[in-house]
Design a protein around this motif. Structure first.
Motif, mmCIF file in Angstrom:
data_model
loop_
_atom_site.group_PDB
_atom_site.id
_atom_site.type_symbol
_atom_site.label_atom_id
_atom_site.label_comp_id
_atom_site.label_asym_id
_atom_site.label_seq_id
_atom_site.Cartn_x
_atom_site.Cartn_y
_atom_site.Cartn_z
ATOM 1 N N TYR A 35 -22.193 46.206 7.206
ATOM 2 C CA TYR A 35 -21.187 45.230 6.356
ATOM 3 C C TYR A 35 -20.052 45.337 7.104
ATOM 4 C CZ TYR A 35 -18.453 43.316 2.591
ATOM 5 O OH TYR A 35 -17.842 42.326 1.989
ATOM 6 N N CYS A 36 -19.427 44.277 7.538
ATOM 7 C CA CYS A 36 -18.151 43.995 8.168
ATOM 8 C C CYS A 36 -17.081 43.616 7.209
ATOM 9 C CB CYS A 36 -18.415 42.883 9.279
ATOM 10 S SG CYS A 36 -16.945 42.360 9.946
ATOM 11 N N THR A 37 -16.193 44.834 7.482
ATOM 12 C CA THR A 37 -15.091 44.513 6.327
ATOM 13 C C THR A 37 -14.260 43.340 6.522
ATOM 14 O OG1 THR A 37 -14.254 46.611 7.394
ATOM 15 C CG2 THR A 37 -15.167 46.923 5.347
ATOM 16 N N ASP A 38 -14.187 42.900 7.838
ATOM 17 C CA ASP A 38 -13.258 41.865 7.996
ATOM 18 C C ASP A 38 -13.748 40.674 7.620
ATOM 19 O OD1 ASP A 38 -11.551 43.950 9.415
ATOM 20 O OD2 ASP A 38 -12.048 43.068 11.365
ATOM 21 N N CYS A 39 -15.027 40.317 7.972
ATOM 22 C CA CYS A 39 -15.537 39.078 7.404
ATOM 23 C C CYS A 39 -16.191 39.038 6.231
ATOM 24 C CB CYS A 39 -16.884 38.567 8.401
ATOM 25 S SG CYS A 39 -16.217 38.669 10.222
ATOM 26 N N MET A 40 -16.245 40.305 5.536
ATOM 27 C CA MET A 40 -16.879 40.521 4.361
ATOM 28 C C MET A 40 -18.415 39.936 4.352
ATOM 29 S SD MET A 40 -13.904 40.188 1.335
ATOM 30 C CE MET A 40 -13.300 38.301 1.584
ATOM 31 N N PRO B 119 -22.925 45.282 16.332
ATOM 32 C CA PRO B 119 -21.724 44.590 16.414
ATOM 33 C C PRO B 119 -21.961 43.271 15.112
ATOM 34 C CG PRO B 119 -23.045 43.992 18.350
ATOM 35 C CD PRO B 119 -23.789 45.313 17.624
ATOM 36 N N CYS B 120 -20.996 42.893 14.550
ATOM 37 C CA CYS B 120 -20.738 41.963 13.577
ATOM 38 C C CYS B 120 -21.338 40.784 14.249
ATOM 39 C CB CYS B 120 -19.635 41.876 13.004
ATOM 40 S SG CYS B 120 -19.576 40.212 11.923
ATOM 41 N N PRO B 121 -22.365 39.699 13.765
ATOM 42 C CA PRO B 121 -22.779 38.519 14.300
ATOM 43 C C PRO B 121 -21.585 37.641 14.284
ATOM 44 C CG PRO B 121 -24.046 38.943 12.238
ATOM 45 C CD PRO B 121 -22.965 40.211 12.515
ATOM 46 N N LYS B 122 -20.676 37.566 13.286
ATOM 47 C CA LYS B 122 -19.394 36.693 13.317
ATOM 48 C C LYS B 122 -18.373 36.853 14.262
ATOM 49 C CE LYS B 122 -20.564 35.214 8.687
ATOM 50 N NZ LYS B 122 -21.146 33.719 8.922
ATOM 51 N N CYS B 123 -17.907 38.253 14.394
ATOM 52 C CA CYS B 123 -16.779 38.687 15.088
ATOM 53 C C CYS B 123 -16.738 39.618 16.066
ATOM 54 C CB CYS B 123 -15.538 39.024 13.993
ATOM 55 S SG CYS B 123 -15.748 40.755 13.137
ATOM 56 N N ALA B 124 -18.114 40.287 16.093
ATOM 57 C CA ALA B 124 -18.566 41.117 17.309
ATOM 58 C C ALA B 124 -17.805 42.521 16.994
ATOM 59 C CB ALA B 124 -18.267 40.507 18.567
HETATM 60 ZN ZN LIG Z 1 -16.951 40.353 11.256
#
Ligand SMILES: [Zn+2]
Length: 460
Positions: free
Chosen positions: A116-121, A83-88
């Protein structure tokens, strides 16, 4: 089944794997040593053997270190989704990224999955987060020791010593840069020991039937500074600026028990705020307080407002210095008459006969204009500090009369590193140096470094 559970089940197997890997590394190391030591009829000395170990152990331990991480955190190295640490949002591992890192134990290579989270870049590595990997190649363990060392020696010298003692090749530029980064994070709140730590020291010093004496000594010291300039620009003209500081210590049976030192190139108002923060951490009802200082008005104002029950004592050595000045101007250098006058004057001040001394000074026939000026200054000085001169009763009550304590703290903290010949400090860097040196001296460097580390952790 969740990841933690998988990791747990695999553990016995991992331990065995790790054991075998280390045995392999030992074998590699032994091969190297055998070749060097048992060849022909060599008879290596202790120094030669020690150097051989120093040379080979970096590689050996670096490899062991890497194997340990690989086995201990295998579940993170094999992780496919995270999971992305920023948006999960769940992100898939697309590539492995290699990190070459150096610790006190040597060099290791971490080949870990990169997400790499494409939403949060936003790119991140879960392993880096767990291990607290520094973005720099040289890890926090090395950074902490290097900064500590360079608080005492120049960055270039620190680089030499570090390499000589540890085998780690770190540049003076790296040390300087890390030093700045730690210095920026170093703040008074962390550098002054906590109330609990101060209380503990007071308790240890409370042996007799009287409350122990806590000394607060303040003074200023002039440091060589220069304006900030880019490398290509010509350096601006240097000037001496005042580092204002205080030292708080307890008088033990036969020695001083240090509590806190703080020195900064700063204005008087900031000095007052800083002293107030330290004063709040001192349980003032548990001690008898002595305030020591020279004649400078700014420091008395703040000391008395921060420690309202403190007993004000004019530093005896500074006071005597002013008296010697008059003797020199009026009677000449090292004249018998001058020395006799100094002795009787100091004796009268010891018994707090300030008016007598001032009266005598006013009756004096000045030898010349210089003597007249020195006499005038001394009269003003004694008048201003009238209430702070009572050395005999200080002695009786066990109070100190001279601030040898702050003088030595000043020498140790400011002068030894900052007054090195030819060194002119940019104010900010000079203050960073003072903060880190105070932290080391106060025993709070761990806390200061921890704040720096927290601010520089991965995935932030
Ligand atoms: Zn994210």
């Amino acid at each position: 089944m969740d990841t933690a559970c998988v990791a747990y089940n695999l553990e016995p197997e991992r331990k065995e794997l790790f054991r075998h890997m280390i045995h392999d590394e030992v074998d590699k190391w032994v091969d190297q040593i055998i070749d060097e030591v048992f060849e022909d009829d060599k008879q290596p000395t202790i120094m030669e053997l020690s150097e051989l170990f120093a040379k080979t152990k970096q590689k050996f331990f670096g490899a062991c270190f890497q194997r340990l991480i690989e086995q201990k955190y295998s579940y993170l190295l094999e992780q496919e989704y995270c999971p992305c640490p920023k948006c999960a949002k769940s992100c898939k591992n697309r590539r492995y990224s290699s990190k070459h890192m150096v610790t006190m134990q040597g060099s290791s290579e971490l080949n870990r999955p990169w997400f790499y989270c494409t939403d949060c870049m936003f790119g991140f590595s879960p392993l880096d987060e767990v291990l607290e990997v520094s973005r720099k190649r040289h890890q926090f363990d090395i950074q902490k020791k290097a900064v500590n060392l360079s608080a005492d020696v120049t960055f270039a010298r620190g680089s030499d010593i570090f390499k000589d003692l540890t085998g780690q090749d770190i540049s003076d530029h790296f040390i300087h840069e890390t030093f700045d980064a730690v210095g920026v994070q170093a703040r008074l709140e962390d550098i002054i020991p906590s109330r609990e730590q101060i209380e503990e020291k007071i308790e240890k010093a409370s042996t007799g039937k009287w409350r122990p004496i806590l000394v607060v000594a303040s003074d200023g010291a002039h440091l060589p500074t220069r304006p900030k300039a880019k490398r290509s620009e010509k350096r601006g003209k240097g000037q001496w600026q005042e580092a204002k500081g205080f030292r708080i210590y307890l008088l033990g049976d036969d020695r001083i028990i240090h509590i806190a030192s703080w020195h900064q190139i700063q204005d008087e108002a900031q000095f007052g705020k800083d002293l107030a923060l330290a004063a709040l951490r001192v349980p003032q009802q548990l001690v008898r307080i002595a305030l020591l200082g020279d004649g400078a008005g700014w420091l008395w104002k703040h000391m008395t407002s921060c420690f309202p029950k403190g007993r004000e004592v004019l530093d005896y050595y500074h006071c005597a210095e002013h008296i010697y000045k008059v003797a020199k101007a009026q009677y000449g250098k090292k004249s018998i008459k001058g020395l006799e006058w100094v002795e009787s004057t100091i004796c009268r001040l010891f018994y707090a006969e300030i008016s007598n001394v001032i009266g005598g000074l006013r009756r004096m026939q000045p030898k010349d204009n210089e003597a007249k000026e020195e006499i005038r200054k001394l009269v003003g000085y004694l008048n201003n500090n009238r209430e702070r001169i009572h050395y005999k009763s200080d002695r009786k009550g066990g109070y100190p009369i001279g601030s040898g304590g702050i003088e030595s703290a000043n020498k140790f903290i400011s002068h030894t590193r900052l007054k090195r010949s030819g060194a002119w400090w940019v104010k900010e860097t000079g203050n960073e140096m003072l903060r880190i040196r105070c932290a080391i001296y106060n025993g709070t460097y761990d806390k200061v470094f921890e704040r720096y580390k927290q601010a520089n952790l991965p995935n932030h």
